[in-house]
Design a protein around this motif. Structure first.
Motif, PDB file in Angstrom:
ATOM      1  N   PRO A  60       0.825  -1.217   0.000  1.00 32.81           N
ATOM      2  CA  PRO A  60       0.000   0.000   0.000  1.00 32.81           C
ATOM      3  C   PRO A  60       0.857   1.264   0.000  1.00 32.81           C
ATOM      4  O   PRO A  60       0.400   2.326  -0.421  1.00 32.81           O
ATOM      5  N   ASN A  61       2.122   1.136   0.431  1.00 29.82           N
ATOM      6  CA  ASN A  61       3.024   2.294   0.385  1.00 29.82           C
ATOM      7  C   ASN A  61       3.235   2.755  -1.052  1.00 29.82           C
ATOM      8  O   ASN A  61       3.335   3.947  -1.321  1.00 29.82           O
ATOM      9  N   THR A  62       3.310   1.808  -1.972  1.00 30.74           N
ATOM     10  CA  THR A  62       3.462   2.145  -3.391  1.00 30.74           C
ATOM     11  C   THR A  62       2.227   2.882  -3.888  1.00 30.74           C
ATOM     12  O   THR A  62       2.341   3.904  -4.577  1.00 30.74           O
ATOM     13  N   ALA A  63       1.054   2.391  -3.533  1.00 30.46           N
ATOM     14  CA  ALA A  63      -0.190   3.044  -3.943  1.00 30.46           C
ATOM     15  C   ALA A  63      -0.290   4.449  -3.348  1.00 30.46           C
ATOM     16  O   ALA A  63      -0.676   5.398  -4.046  1.00 30.46           O
ATOM     17  N   GLU A  64       0.071   4.597  -2.069  1.00 29.06           N
ATOM     18  CA  GLU A  64       0.044   5.914  -1.428  1.00 29.06           C
ATOM     19  C   GLU A  64       0.992   6.866  -2.139  1.00 29.06           C
ATOM     20  O   GLU A  64       0.652   8.021  -2.414  1.00 29.06           O
ATOM     21  N   ARG A  65       2.181   6.377  -2.451  1.00 32.14           N
ATOM     22  CA  ARG A  65       3.195   7.192  -3.124  1.00 32.14           C
ATOM     23  C   ARG A  65       2.709   7.644  -4.500  1.00 32.14           C
ATOM     24  O   ARG A  65       2.906   8.801  -4.893  1.00 32.14           O
ATOM     25  N   LEU A  66       2.072   6.740  -5.230  1.00 32.21           N
ATOM     26  CA  LEU A  66       1.572   7.079  -6.564  1.00 32.21           C
ATOM     27  C   LEU A  66       0.471   8.140  -6.511  1.00 32.21           C
ATOM     28  O   LEU A  66       0.378   8.990  -7.387  1.00 32.21           O
ATOM     29  N   LEU A  67      -0.357   8.080  -5.467  1.00 36.58           N
ATOM     30  CA  LEU A  67      -1.480   9.018  -5.372  1.00 36.58           C
ATOM     31  C   LEU A  67      -1.130  10.348  -4.709  1.00 36.58           C
ATOM     32  O   LEU A  67      -1.723  11.373  -5.034  1.00 36.58           O
ATOM     33  N   THR A  68      -0.164  10.339  -3.779  1.00 35.79           N
ATOM     34  CA  THR A  68       0.114  11.572  -3.021  1.00 35.79           C
ATOM     35  C   THR A  68       1.518  12.130  -3.239  1.00 35.79           C
ATOM     36  O   THR A  68       1.818  13.217  -2.769  1.00 35.79           O
ATOM     37  N   GLY A  69       2.372  11.352  -3.891  1.00 33.40           N
ATOM     38  CA  GLY A  69       3.745  11.808  -4.107  1.00 33.40           C
ATOM     39  C   GLY A  69       4.722  11.364  -3.030  1.00 33.40           C
ATOM     40  O   GLY A  69       5.931  11.561  -3.153  1.00 33.40           O
ATOM     41  N   LYS A  70       4.205  10.780  -1.965  1.00 33.33           N
ATOM     42  CA  LYS A  70       5.064  10.267  -0.886  1.00 33.33           C
ATOM     43  C   LYS A  70       4.255   9.253  -0.089  1.00 33.33           C
ATOM     44  O   LYS A  70       3.040   9.188  -0.209  1.00 33.33           O
ATOM     45  N   SER A  71       4.970   8.485   0.708  1.00 25.04           N
ATOM     46  CA  SER A  71       4.280   7.551   1.590  1.00 25.04           C
ATOM     47  C   SER A  71       4.662   7.865   3.023  1.00 25.04           C
ATOM     48  O   SER A  71       5.773   7.578   3.461  1.00 25.04           O
ATOM     49  N   GLU A  72       3.729   8.451   3.722  1.00 24.24           N
ATOM     50  CA  GLU A  72       3.952   8.769   5.141  1.00 24.24           C
ATOM     51  C   GLU A  72       4.166   7.486   5.937  1.00 24.24           C
ATOM     52  O   GLU A  72       4.974   7.435   6.856  1.00 24.24           O
ATOM     53  N   ALA A  73       3.455   6.438   5.577  1.00 21.19           N
ATOM     54  CA  ALA A  73       3.610   5.152   6.272  1.00 21.19           C
ATOM     55  C   ALA A  73       5.021   4.612   6.089  1.00 21.19           C
ATOM     56  O   ALA A  73       5.637   4.127   7.039  1.00 21.19           O
ATOM     57  N   TRP A  74       5.548   4.696   4.863  1.00 19.13           N
ATOM     58  CA  TRP A  74       6.909   4.203   4.606  1.00 19.13           C
ATOM     59  C   TRP A  74       7.935   5.039   5.354  1.00 19.13           C
ATOM     60  O   TRP A  74       8.888   4.508   5.934  1.00 19.13           O
ATOM     61  N   LEU A  75       7.783   6.341   5.355  1.00 23.13           N
ATOM     62  CA  LEU A  75       8.719   7.206   6.073  1.00 23.13           C
ATOM     63  C   LEU A  75       8.744   6.835   7.558  1.00 23.13           C
ATOM     64  O   LEU A  75       9.811   6.815   8.182  1.00 23.13           O
ATOM     65  N   HIS A  76       7.588   6.526   8.098  1.00 22.83           N
ATOM     66  CA  HIS A  76       7.493   6.089   9.488  1.00 22.83           C
ATOM     67  C   HIS A  76       8.165   4.726   9.653  1.00 22.83           C
ATOM     68  O   HIS A  76       8.968   4.515  10.567  1.00 22.83           O
ATOM     69  N   HIS A  77       7.867   3.800   8.749  1.00 18.47           N
ATOM     70  CA  HIS A  77       8.331   2.417   8.854  1.00 18.47           C
ATOM     71  C   HIS A  77       9.850   2.290   8.751  1.00 18.47           C
ATOM     72  O   HIS A  77      10.491   1.649   9.580  1.00 18.47           O
ATOM     73  N   LYS A  78      10.433   2.907   7.750  1.00 14.83           N
ATOM     74  CA  LYS A  78      11.877   2.737   7.521  1.00 14.83           C
ATOM     75  C   LYS A  78      12.718   3.371   8.625  1.00 14.83           C
ATOM     76  O   LYS A  78      13.853   2.968   8.831  1.00 14.83           O
ATOM     77  N   GLY A  79      12.167   4.303   9.339  1.00 18.96           N
ATOM     78  CA  GLY A  79      12.898   4.940  10.434  1.00 18.96           C
ATOM     79  C   GLY A  79      12.851   4.156  11.733  1.00 18.96           C
ATOM     80  O   GLY A  79      13.469   4.538  12.718  1.00 18.96           O
ATOM     81  N   ARG A  80      12.117   3.049  11.748  1.00 14.68           N
ATOM     82  CA  ARG A  80      11.946   2.259  12.973  1.00 14.68           C
ATOM     83  C   ARG A  80      12.352   0.801  12.821  1.00 14.68           C
ATOM     84  O   ARG A  80      12.318   0.051  13.771  1.00 14.68           O
ATOM     85  N   ASN A  81      12.737   0.410  11.619  1.00 15.40           N
ATOM     86  CA  ASN A  81      13.008  -1.000  11.337  1.00 15.40           C
ATOM     87  C   ASN A  81      14.387  -1.154  10.700  1.00 15.40           C
ATOM     88  O   ASN A  81      14.583  -0.827   9.527  1.00 15.40           O
ATOM     89  N   LYS A  82      15.316  -1.686  11.478  1.00 15.26           N
ATOM     90  CA  LYS A  82      16.720  -1.746  11.077  1.00 15.26           C
ATOM     91  C   LYS A  82      17.008  -2.754   9.977  1.00 15.26           C
ATOM     92  O   LYS A  82      18.118  -2.805   9.473  1.00 15.26           O
ATOM     93  N   HIS A  83      16.041  -3.563   9.581  1.00 20.03           N
ATOM     94  CA  HIS A  83      16.260  -4.502   8.489  1.00 20.03           C
ATOM     95  C   HIS A  83      16.059  -3.854   7.121  1.00 20.03           C
ATOM     96  O   HIS A  83      16.236  -4.512   6.097  1.00 20.03           O
ATOM     97  N   HIS A  84      15.735  -2.573   7.082  1.00 22.06           N
ATOM     98  CA  HIS A  84      15.631  -1.846   5.818  1.00 22.06           C
ATOM     99  C   HIS A  84      16.913  -1.046   5.601  1.00 22.06           C
ATOM    100  O   HIS A  84      17.335  -0.295   6.487  1.00 22.06           O
ATOM    101  N   PHE A  85      17.507  -1.201   4.430  1.00 20.51           N
ATOM    102  CA  PHE A  85      18.762  -0.478   4.168  1.00 20.51           C
ATOM    103  C   PHE A  85      18.566   1.025   4.245  1.00 20.51           C
ATOM    104  O   PHE A  85      19.498   1.763   4.574  1.00 20.51           O
TER     105      PHE A  85
END
Length: 179
Positions: A60-85
């Motif tokens: 859904p982050n991809t869909a959010e990004r396509l519709l709004t230009g960014k994904s607030e959920a992804w920005l939140h997620h990647k800052g809290r999960n060390k398994h993302h590069f």
């Protein structure tokens, strides 16, 4: 789809993904990481966005990004999960401080491997094969801001998965990579 269907679909997707990552992490001995993997997806910031932008066949982050230009959920997620590069991107030490990937601790690279395999299984469903995670990685790797050593290790594990299968790869990871 309506919000009730989206809620059920999104919850099922993240539960299925989390369960598969946990299974893979447990097989390599990363018990704590398997249990704690992606808990932020259940936070209101990420979960509610996932319900609104749920589509079933991609994040859904991809869909959010396509519709709004960014994904607030992804920005939140990647800052809290060390398994993302993306968590491991920082200013470099060269003059001008260019952003660059920092080498990830091996246990998080292994969790990233498990995460990618699980995501491919969940989204590709019956089209999944042990070559799918490597193909997806290679299709996108040229734009990753990932430390070269991290990228080499991740790609090595994905190549092993394609070549030797899941069970043998997980045994190798547990006995050789994580030792």
């Amino acid at each position: 789809m309506n919000l009730k269907e989206n809620f059920k679909g999104h919850l099922n997707t993240i539960n299925s993904h989390k369960k598969e990552v946990m299974r893979l992490c447990f097989k390599v001995g990363l018990y704590k990481q398997g249990l704690l993997h992606d808990l932020s997806k259940y936070s209101p910031k990420e979960f509610l966005s996932g319900v609104v932008y749920y589509c079933g066949d991609k994040s859904p982050n991809t869909a959010e990004r396509l519709l709004t230009g960014k994904s607030e959920a992804w920005l939140h997620h990647k800052g809290r999960n060390k398994h993302h590069f993306e968590y491991w991107i920082d200013y470099g030490l060269t003059p001008g401080g260019k952003m660059e990937g920092v080498e990830m601790p091996v246990r998080y690279v292994v969790e990233m491997f498990c995460d990618r395999v699980a995501a491919c299984k969940v989204y590709y469903k019956e089209k999944y094969s042990e070559k799918t995670p490597l193909e997806y990685f290679r299709k996108n790797k040229n734009h990753y801001m990932m430390h070269p050593d991290t990228m080499r290790l991740l790609e090595k594990m994905l190549v092993m998965l394609r070549k030797y299968g899941e069970e043998d790869t997980l045994i190798y990871i547990k006995k050789r990579i994580l030792k």
